[in-house]
Design an enzyme around this catalytic site. Structure first.
Site, short mmCIF file in Angstrom:
data_model
loop_
_atom_site.label_atom_id
_atom_site.label_comp_id
_atom_site.label_asym_id
_atom_site.label_seq_id
_atom_site.Cartn_x
_atom_site.Cartn_y
_atom_site.Cartn_z
CE LYS A 175 34.57 39.14 39.20
NZ LYS A 175 36.07 39.13 39.81
CB VAL A 212 30.34 37.80 39.56
CG1 VAL A 212 30.58 39.09 38.74
CG2 VAL A 212 29.13 38.15 40.29
N GLY A 213 32.47 36.14 37.53
CA GLY A 213 33.14 36.31 36.50
C GLY A 213 32.82 35.02 35.37
CD GLU A 251 49.82 40.62 31.24
OE1 GLU A 251 50.42 39.54 31.29
OE2 GLU A 251 49.38 41.47 32.09
CB CYS A 285 52.55 38.77 34.98
SG CYS A 285 52.30 40.44 34.06
CD GLU A 381 53.32 34.74 37.15
OE1 GLU A 381 53.45 35.69 36.96
OE2 GLU A 381 52.10 34.15 37.07
#
Length: 485
Positions: A175, A212-213, A251, A285, A381
């Site tokens: 995906k 969907v995820g 990750e 990242c 972040e």
């Protein structure tokens, strides 16, 4: 318009969503919007391909298909380069490295690794209660993998999941990120049209729908989830996958520190730090977004970094001379700008930058001095071209500040004494580390983090083994055979 890949067929959808060019803010193209039913069909196809075909056991077929995929990527490299520049906003120069050409090398690496990687390991014989027992281990594919990627490096993230999982014998539902759907769908088209990968082995979806995820992370037909994205989303995936105890690779985020020691070449270290945070406009990242400097040299180094940021070319990503392109969306730019404004309000010094640039979603390279190590800008972040400079008192203080984070993805040290630098690096809890500009990013090097930066490793032998299960065997040898041994 590009199409989804489901069970070996390229298919369209009734509903679509727009993919924007972040350098202009204009619609680049429409992408097919996969539904939950499409995801169900993709999982069913992957399950059938794993359970009823020879894909998971036919090593030579997998090698041939990976060779074909590598050739297809090589043959269509320029098309994919232009699409990546247009949709991701990646500067052209980056496509000759981590945005495109380095990821293609991953496919070559895993095809070659599979040729020599031992899938069976003999443990030798052992006598137990008067009988001889032969023991060995076989490494088998995990099963059906749901690979879910982020927008910032779509080729790298997709191929770092596809290549090793296919080498291991898994089947995959990939995906792509909704901000960069076309780039991921291009990979699906190459697989369908230029390889012998059997129907159902690879399925490629994109969708604007979070459902969907969610289906992929909870579906009982999925054996493993490999996810790259934010730590917040990773936590939700970890919780969702727990109901079926899926294997996980995560990750996630980073807030990595670059430490400039008092014996470093300040000018070189400052220039390196300035250009690093502007790579893909800070949308990485593992980028070192915290700069730790000796307190007595804070102002001197800040001035050098500011000069370095002034040399960064921000602009049209199609121009080979451009170093920093746009952020991916107006939403992301607003997030970055909001964090910078709150940092200044909290006491940080805005040295340079902190401005939006139109048209498109550009943001000026930004430098903040005298940052509190416990503040939001030092802890969260940003995912933008924002460097936070934090002073430290001595080596121990630098290590303490570097480790003062929920993340542990990467880091760096600049020093004139390599032995001192390595000793400090070993005390900093991160999965990757650069000393004096050393580059660890390559197909054969494991990549991943400590703490809330994730679980597991991509790339290298470790990246293949993420998609393998270990099955231990033992058999009693016949008396005559045992006597001979």
């Amino acid at each position: 318009m590009k199409r989804l890949l489901i069970d070996g067929r390229l298919v369209g959808t009734e509903k679509t969503f727009a993919s924007l060019n972040p350098a202009t803010g204009q619609v680049l193209d429409q992408a097919p919007d996969a539904t939950v039913a499409d995801a169900e069909a993709a999982v069913a196809a992957a399950r059938r391909a794993f359970d009823t075909t020879a894909w998971s056991t036919d090593v030579q077929l997998r090698i041939r298909c990976l060779d074909q995929l590598h050739q297809a990527l090589t043959d269509h490299l320029e098309e994919l380069r232009e699409l990546t520049i247009a949709e991701v906003g990646a500067p052209r120069m980056l496509t000759y490295g981590p945005q495109l050409e380095d990821p293609v090398k991953l496919v070559r690496y895993y095809a070659d690794l599979l040729r020599k990687y031992p899938l069976t390991e003999e443990l030798g014989e052992r006598e137990i209660r008067g009988q001889r027992h032969r023991r060995w281990v076989e490494k088998e594919a995990v099963g059906v993998v749901a690979g879910i990627t982020a927008y910032n490096y779509p080729n790298q993230l997709a191929l770092a999941k596809l290549a090793p999982s296919l080498a291991a014998g898994c089947t995959v539902v990939l995906k792509g990120a909704p901000d960069t759907p076309l780039t991921t769908l291009f990979l699906g088209e190459l697989i369908a049209e230029h390889t012998d990968i059997p129907p159902g082995v690879v399925n490629v979806l994109v969708s604007s729908s979070v459902e969907v995820g969610e289906l992929l992370t909870t579906h009982p037909g999925v054996d493993m989830v490999s996810f790259t994205g934010s730590t917040a989303t990773g936590r939700r995936i970890m919780a969702a996958a727990s109901t079926t105890v899926k294997k996980l690779f995560l990750e996630l985020g980073g807030k990595s520190a670059m430490v400039i020691l008092d014996d470093a070449d300040f000018a070189t270290a400052a220039m390196f730090s300035a250009f690093t945070i502007c790579s893909h406009s800070g949308q990485g990242c593992a980028l070192t977004s915290r700069l730790l400097v000796p307190r007595e040299h804070h102002d001197e180094i800040v001035a050098m970094v500011a000069a370095g940021l002034g040399r960064v070319t921000l602009g049209d990503p199609t121009d080979i001379k451009t170093f920093a392109g746009p952020l991916i969306s107006e939403r992301q730019r607003d997030k970055v700008d909001g964090m910078v404004k709150r940092a200044v309000a909290a006491g940080a010094t805005l040295v340079t930058g902190g401005e939006k640039v139109d048209p498109g979603f550009f943001y000026m390279p930004t430098l903040l001095g005298n940052v509190d190590p416990d503040s939001e800008i030092a802890q969260d972040e940003v995912f933008g071209p924002v460097l936070a400079v934090i002073p430290f008192d001595d080596d121990d203080d630098a290590v303490r500040i570097a480790n003062n984070s929920i993340f542990g993805l990467s880091g760096g040290i600049q020093s004139g004494d390599e032995e001192r630098a390595v000793a400090l690096a070993r005390r900093i809890r991160t999965g990757t580390f650069s000393i004096n500009g050393g580059n660890y990013f390559a197909a054969d090097v494991p990549f991943g983090g400590y703490k809330q930066s994730g679980i597991g490793r991509e790339s290298g032998v470790a990246g293949l083994e993420e998609f393998l299960e270990y099955k231990s065997f033992a058999t009693v040898l016949p008396a005559a055979e045992a006597a001979e041994s």
